[in-house]
Structure formats: C-alpha cells, structure tokens
Design an enzyme around this catalytic site. Structure first.
Site, PDB file in Angstrom:
ATOM      1  N   SER A 685     -10.181   9.127 -69.301  1.00 41.67           N
ATOM      2  CA  SER A 685     -10.519  10.201 -68.361  1.00 41.67           C
ATOM      3  C   SER A 685      -9.395  10.549 -67.399  1.00 41.67           C
ATOM      4  O   SER A 685      -9.403  11.624 -66.792  1.00 41.67           O
ATOM      5  CB  SER A 685     -11.765   9.812 -67.552  1.00 41.67           C
ATOM      6  OG  SER A 685     -12.869   9.617 -68.399  1.00 41.67           O
ATOM      7  N   LYS A 728     -19.447  11.750 -62.044  1.00 35.75           N
ATOM      8  CA  LYS A 728     -18.145  12.087 -61.478  1.00 35.75           C
ATOM      9  C   LYS A 728     -18.244  13.237 -60.481  1.00 35.75           C
ATOM     10  O   LYS A 728     -17.603  13.210 -59.414  1.00 35.75           O
ATOM     11  CB  LYS A 728     -17.176  12.432 -62.596  1.00 35.75           C
ATOM     12  CG  LYS A 728     -16.831  11.237 -63.497  1.00 35.75           C
ATOM     13  CD  LYS A 728     -15.962  11.646 -64.666  1.00 35.75           C
ATOM     14  CE  LYS A 728     -15.619  10.440 -65.555  1.00 35.75           C
ATOM     15  NZ  LYS A 728     -14.817  10.828 -66.723  1.00 35.75           N
TER      16      LYS A 728
END
Length: 805
Positions: A685, A728
């Site tokens: 990520s 997130k």
C-alpha cells in the site's frame, strides 16, 4: 404334663401366645422358628417352664412390632416346642410341631407374658359323596406328580407321604405346608373346617402352580425354537421383579435401566439414534453395574438422549420486530442488519431452508461477538459461542472415539447440547486463530461442519451417529481473512466490519456504553453524565483502536473515580468535561502519528491498515552525497522494500520529465525511513507514498501536509488497487486530513463509507503516478486549485467532493 399322643383332647385351654410374621403353621407340620422379640422370647420361656405348649398364630402385617391383639388372626395352631437353642445375638431358635387347630377366645397378660385362651377346632364331617372325595384325592396326587416331574416346589420325599395318606384333612395340611403360599392364602386354608372343601382349595393352588411351571417350560421350549430375545428378557425381567417384590428387595441397576428405557421411549430421536440407544441398553443389561464399561455406556446413552434431535425453537419471522431488536442493540452496521433481515424474509417464505454460514471480519472491539448475540435475540434462537483460538487438535471439533479413556464429544456437539435446540445461532469465534499439529488439522474438520451440503449428517467420533446441523446458523468471527484456509473461506459468506469513526464512537457511547457503565458502577443516569466533547477527547487522546474496548475501559475508569468520591461522601461534578477527564485519566496515552504541522521536503503521509484499524504513516526520505544507492530502514518487510525499489526505478526512468539530471543518481545516497522502527511493517500500500517521498527529496519540492495517499506502484507508474479502504479513510479523518488519494480501481470501495463522512473529505482517484505528482506538491497548488474547482462543479450532484484525474 399331658399325653397328646394318647389323649389329644387333653390339650389345655390357656397357653402362651407367639405371633409369627410371615408364615402359617398347620397341624402335624414341623417348623424351625427364630424368635427375636422380647415378648415372644418370654412366651417361649413360659412354655418351656411348663408343658412346652405354645399357641402359634400369624400376624396380619409382618412389619408390625406389637401386633397383639388386633394385628393377629383369630385362628392358629397349638404347637409343642421340641427343641430350643439360644443364639449369640440374643435370639432363640426353636423347633416346633403343630398339634391342632384352635381359635382365640381371649387374650390377657400375666407377669409380662401374653397368654391366650383357645378353643379347639375339629374338622367337620363332609356331606360330599365318597366318590367325589376320591376323585379330588386322585386329581391332587396326579397334579403333585406333574409338579415333581418339573423338579419344582415339592420334593420326591413328600410324594411318598402323599401316596400313603388317604385322610383329606391330613393330606391338605401336608400339601399346604409344602407349597409356597402367601400368608393370606395359607390362613384361608387353615380357617376352612371342611376337609373336602379344603382339599379342593389345595387342588386349585396346585393347578395354579402347575400352570406357571408349564408356562415356564413352554417359554423355555419356545426360546430353544427361536423365540425372540425381547420376549425372553421380558419374561425374565417380570419374574425378577416379582421375586424382588416378594423379598422386599430393590435393585438400583434395574431402576436405572427402567429410567433409561423410559427416557428412550419418550425422547424425540432420529431413527439411527433410537436403534443405537436400544442396542446399548441391551448391552448395559448384561454388564456388571460397577464395571468401567457400564459407566462409559451409561454416559454414552445419556449424551444421545440429551441431544435435541428434533427440538427446534420457533423463529421470529416478524421482520419489523427483528429490525427493531437489531437497531436497539447495535448502532449503524446497516449491511449486516440487512443481510439478517433478508435471511429471515426467505425463512418466512420458504419453511425449509439450509442454515447460513456468515463470517464477520474486523478488528477487535467492533462488535462481532455481540452482533451474534443480537442476531440470536432477533431470531428468537439460542446463542452458543465457541472460541477456536489456539485449538490444534481435530478431536476438539469431531470428538474423541469411545475407545479412549475419558473420551467425550467434540465442542460442536457439546454446544448443541447446551443450546437444547437443533437450530441455534452458533458462533465460531476467532476462526483465523486455529492451529494445527501432529494431532490433526481442526480447520479441515470444520469443512464438514460449515458445508450446507454435508452437515445434515455430521458424524461426531464419539457419538458415531449422524446429527443434522443444517438448521444451525453458523457465524464465524475473525480479525484477518488471510490466515483462514482457502477451502474454509470458500464455505463462508465474508462480511467486513470496519472500525468506527469518531462520531460513531460518540453515538455508541451515548446510546450503549454510558448506561451500561453507570449501572455497573452503581451510579444513576440523572446524577452523572459525560459530555460529547469529553468523549471525543477520550477517543482521540486515550485510545488508539478501531473498536470500542479501550474506549469503554477509559469510560469505566472515569466512573470508578466518581463512584469513589460518592462513596466517601465527597462532592463530585455532575457533568464531566475535558478538564475532569484529564484529572481522572492522567497523561494522554494514545501516542501515534499526527498530521504534519507544515509542508516539508521528503516527508509524505501514507495510509496503512492494521488489525486494529487504519493508521496514517509518515515516510521520510533524505538525500546526501555518496554512492551507496538506496538505503531502507524502519523494519520493513520484503514487499515494502520492493515497492521502494520500484518507485526509485520509475523516477530514474522518467528523470527528464521532472527536470532531474540522470547523472545525479551516481553522486547521491538516498535513505528512506519509516518511523516506529520497532514495529514490523509490510504490504504494497505504501508504493505511491514512497514514490512521492523520493521525488520530493530528489527535487527539493515540498509535499502538501493535508494530503494522504495509498496504492501499489508498478515500474510503469500504474497504480494498483489495495485493501482496507474504509479503515484507511477513517484514519485520515481521525488525523484531520482534508484530502485522500486512492487508486482508481478502488472507487467502488468508497461506497461502503457513509455519505456523511465522505462529505468531510476530498477523495481523489488516480490511475498513474504522474497524475498524483501533478497534485501533491506545494509548487503546483495554484494549478490544482483550478482543477479542484472544476471538479467540484461537475460532481456536486454526488453530495461530496470526488475528483478523478
């Protein structure tokens, strides 16, 4: 002293009285008696001191310790004591012979001895013809021969006496004294004065005994010819009952078997289970009650009988009522609630439906287990929870075979027994933490349990009988999906529970946590409350989690401090604000990455996913003179290192596009560091975040501190999708960032985030790294403001700011 042999009429009228408990004596009958009662021993001593004569009479109730005068029969027998012997235990054994029948006319006591006045009874002269008397005599003798031929009741010596006797009175007395008659039947014969009538009655008793013996012989013969074992056992059991009933004996094993048989008859068992129970009951009958095998068999039968083979709870199929219950217990979680209501709706339309297997995946404390309880309450079903964390033995799921000592069913069957219904909500907690070793793989055992096509006949090793699990609603919980084996994952419907936002936590606290903790700490709602600002402060500075566990602990700590003040009689604030929170909880505990205070060179803000929810992550890069190339620190995993090298290779390949001299890479050292070096980090990520940090450090351009990003990078600069988008984005909101950059392929994942929260962020979707570089640097802010305004106008209908570059 009288001479009875020469003058039978010389018997006295008054003599001591001896009541007998369970026997009747006839004239000419010789019988040993054990005398134990004090009054009876006194009567024996009195008789021995005089003419040895005593009157023997049966008592009506053998348990009566003082039957005189109303508890004895009126007709008895005058007897002579032939011999007496004193026993060590204080009792007396006497040998008596019946002399003549007599009837009590009076009973009195003299010097602690009970005497009776009797009147002799002589047999009547029968009016019946001699031919009838002879016929009865022959019939009796023939019957006696048949009985003796069966080897029962009468001995051959008695038969020799019977052949010689022709007197009906003496013959009837002889046979009656040798038959096993009950007291009332023998007393009836004794009181009959007509010898022919008495002989006829004896004949009836003989025929009855002969019929019983013939039936017994007939049953034995039938058994040899193939009579069923059940009939034989029934006859023997009934015979045993009769014998024990006569003896006044009780058999615990028989009572236990009868209880098990009654339970088996009344239990709602499957066909296979009923056959197995009856088979084990037959085996148990032949075992010794104290043997180890009998104990194991009884336990096995108990397990089968206690399982709810056909007992099911009635589902609550009122959809609106179920929705109300779900809303009462949990805030938000609309997708989960919708799925449960869909299941209930289908159940309402289709009566027979296979059980569903759901898997709730999310960080700790987000309400996975409590949601299972709420589902059970909404459906009106029993709730069973089984923790799978650390289980390594397959036998924990399937059970142990009965050949092992201490064997027992697996935890699935144990849970069904506790639920007492065959359609509970069964929660398999922490399914991602299953282990495996040389004892087997529990996850493989769960494959049958969680397969709707197979679990209608789940066979536990201990029971070895198929049990229908298809009606059970299984709900699994996990923190992570990756550790779950693929085959097991394929059998479950995965439903993700993300972390809660700040607003959600405050709402949950106001609706659920505060009332609960007030009650647990002995406080009233009217006398104490926490302000929303105080709750927000606790969330931000005393907890660092996606769920609510630590949040609830901190609330409990505040209430405990207040409860102590109240218990001591001191004053305490009725409304707790931030100032009281700081006082009660002390220094702030949540230490993590914060939003940068200013734009800086080489520091980019990334978004990371952890099992505790989403977090922001600052990636720092510095450039110095040297020739060592790229250095990576911060305890990075292999995937994260590869992302850094891929990002650097991309920048080198397109150096001219960013006005970078390609020779500069031969003269500099690049050091990329991810703070919190003690914590391992890995995953793809951070690819675009590393690329942004590297380009910023090499070119000296500052990065916008209000932007966070996540996405995987390729050598060609494409941005690939990543997971944990909701967590997130919520992490960015908690850090008070204004803009989030996401891969274009993750655009649909944003729909899982509530519209209310999406309004507070500018979400940018990018497909290449070049598009991101045109937006994240401070020098290009004016250009990007124009782009942002343009897209605000075109996307306004969506009610939130979304830009696709």
């Amino acid at each position: 002293m009288f001479d009875f042999q020469n003058d039978p009429l010389s018997l006295p009228e008054v003599m001591p009285l001896l009541p007998m408990r369970d026997i009747v004596i006839f004239p000419s009958m010789i019988l040993p008696l054990f005398v134990g009662r004090e009054a009876s021993i006194t009567a024996v001593d009195e008789a021995l001191a005089k003419d040895r004569l005593i009157f023997l009479v049966a008592q009506k109730n053998e348990q009566d310790e003082d039957p005189i005068p109303d508890g004895i029969y009126k007709t008895g027998c005058i007897a002579i004591i032939m011999r007496m012997h004193k026993l060590p235990d204080g009792r007396v054994k006497i040998l008596t012979q019946g002399l003549a029948k007599a009837q009590i006319t009076d009973v009195f006591k003299r010097q602690n001895t009970v005497f009776t006045k009797v009147k002799r009874i002589s047999d009547e002269i029968s009016p019946r013809p001699a031919a009838e008397s002879d016929a009865i005599l022959r019939n009796i003798k023939t019957t006696c021969e048949k009985i003796i031929a069966h080897g029962k009741v009468l001995s051959p010596d008695i038969m020799a006496l019977i052949e010689e006797l022709q007197d009906p009175a003496k013959l009837s007395d002889l046979i009656a004294s040798n038959l096993r008659l009950k007291v009332n039947e023998a007393q009836e014969l004794l009181e009959m004065n007509n010898p022919i009538a008495r002989l006829a009655k004896v004949s009836e008793f003989l025929h009855r005994e002969l019929e019983i013996l013939e039936m017994q012989v007939r049953i034995e013969n039938q058994a040899k010819e193939g009579i069923s074992k059940t009939q034989k056992e029934y006859f023997l059991r009934e015979q045993m009952k009769a014998i024990k009933s006569e003896l006044g004996d009780s058999d615990d094993k028989t009572e236990e078997l009868e209880e098990l048989q009654n339970r088996a008859q009344n239990a709602k068992l499957s066909k296979e289970a009923r056959e197995e129970v009856m088979k084990q009951l037959k085996r148990l009958e032949s075992m010794h009650a104290d043997s180890a095998e009998a104990s194991m068999t009884r336990t096995y039968i108990d397990w089968i009988l206690e399982l709810p083979w056909k007992d099911a709870s009635n589902d609550n199929l009122i959809i609106n009522k179920a929705k109300k219950i779900l809303d009462e217990d949990h805030y938000n979680l609309e997708k989960i609630k919708e799925r449960i209501l869909e299941y209930l709706s289908v159940c309402k339309l289709k009566k027979k439906m296979k059980g569903q297997i759901l898997c709730f995946v999310g960080p700790p404390g987000v309400g996975k287990t409590s949601l299972g309880k709420s589902i059970a309450r909404a459906m009106n079903r029993s709730f069973i929870r089984m923790s799978l964390g650390g289980i390594k033995d397959e036998a924990e799921i399937r059970g142990h075979r009965r050949t092992y000592v201490g064997s027992m069913p697996g935890r699935i069957i144990q849970g069904i027994k506790l639920a007492k219904t065959n359609n509970p909500v069964f929660m398999l907690d922490e399914i991602d933490k299953l282990g495996s070793d040389f004892k087997g793989d529990p996850s493989s055992a769960l494959l049958e349990v969680l397969d709707p096509e197979q679990n209608n006949s789940f066979r536990d090793h201990y029971l070895n009988i198929g049990f229908d699990l298809s009606k059970v609603m299984f709900i699994a919980t996990a923190n992570l999906v990756d550790p779950i084996p693929a085959a097991l994952k394929d059998r479950m419907e995965i439903m993700y529970l993300s972390g809660y936002s700040l607003e959600e936590k405050i709402n949950i606290a106001l609706r659920f946590l505060l009332p609960k903790q007030l009650e647990e700490n002995g406080l009233e709602h009217e006398e104490l409350s926490l302000t929303p600002k105080a709750l927000s402060y606790i969330v931000q500075y005393y907890t660092k989690e996606a769920g609510l566990r630590n949040f609830e602990r901190e609330i409990a700590a505040v209430f405990r401090k207040t409860a102590r003040l109240k218990a001591q009689g001191k004053t305490y604030p009725k409304k707790i604000d931030i100032r009281e929170v700081k006082k009660y909880l002390g220094a702030e505990k949540a230490v993590g990455e914060d939003k940068l205070k200013e734009n800086q060179v080489g520091i980019a803000t990334g978004l990371a996913w952890t099992q505790y929810g989403g977090e922001i992550l600052h990636i720092e890069t510095s450039v110095t003179e040297g020739k060592r190339g790229l250095t990576l620190t911060g305890q990075l995993g292999e995937v994260m290192k590869e992302s850094a090298f891929a990002a650097l290779s991309y920048i080198k390949a397109r150096a001219k596009n960013y006005n970078i001299d390609s020779k500069i890479f031969e003269k500099i050292d690049i050091h990329t560091h991810v703070p919190a070096g003690a914590i391992p980090k890995d995953g793809p990520s951070a690819g675009i975040t590393m690329a942004t940090s590297l380009l910023s450090a090499i070119t000296g351009r500052k990065i916008n501190k209000d932007i966070a990003m996540t996405g995987e990078i390729t050598l060609r600069g494409r941005i690939l999708p990543v997971g944990g988008i909701k967590e997130k984005v919520l992490a960015a909101m908690r850090a008070k960032l204004s803009t989030v950059i996401l891969p274009l392929a993750n655009k649909n994942d944003v729909q899982e985030i509530s519209l209310e929260y999406r309004k507070k962020l500018t979400i940018i979707f990018a497909d290449t790294v070049e598009e991101i570089f045109q937006y994240v640097f401070e020098e290009k802010l004016e250009v990007h403001k124009n782009i942002r305004k343009k897209f605000k106008k075109t996307k306004r209908r969506k009610q939130f700011k979304e830009i696709t570059i």
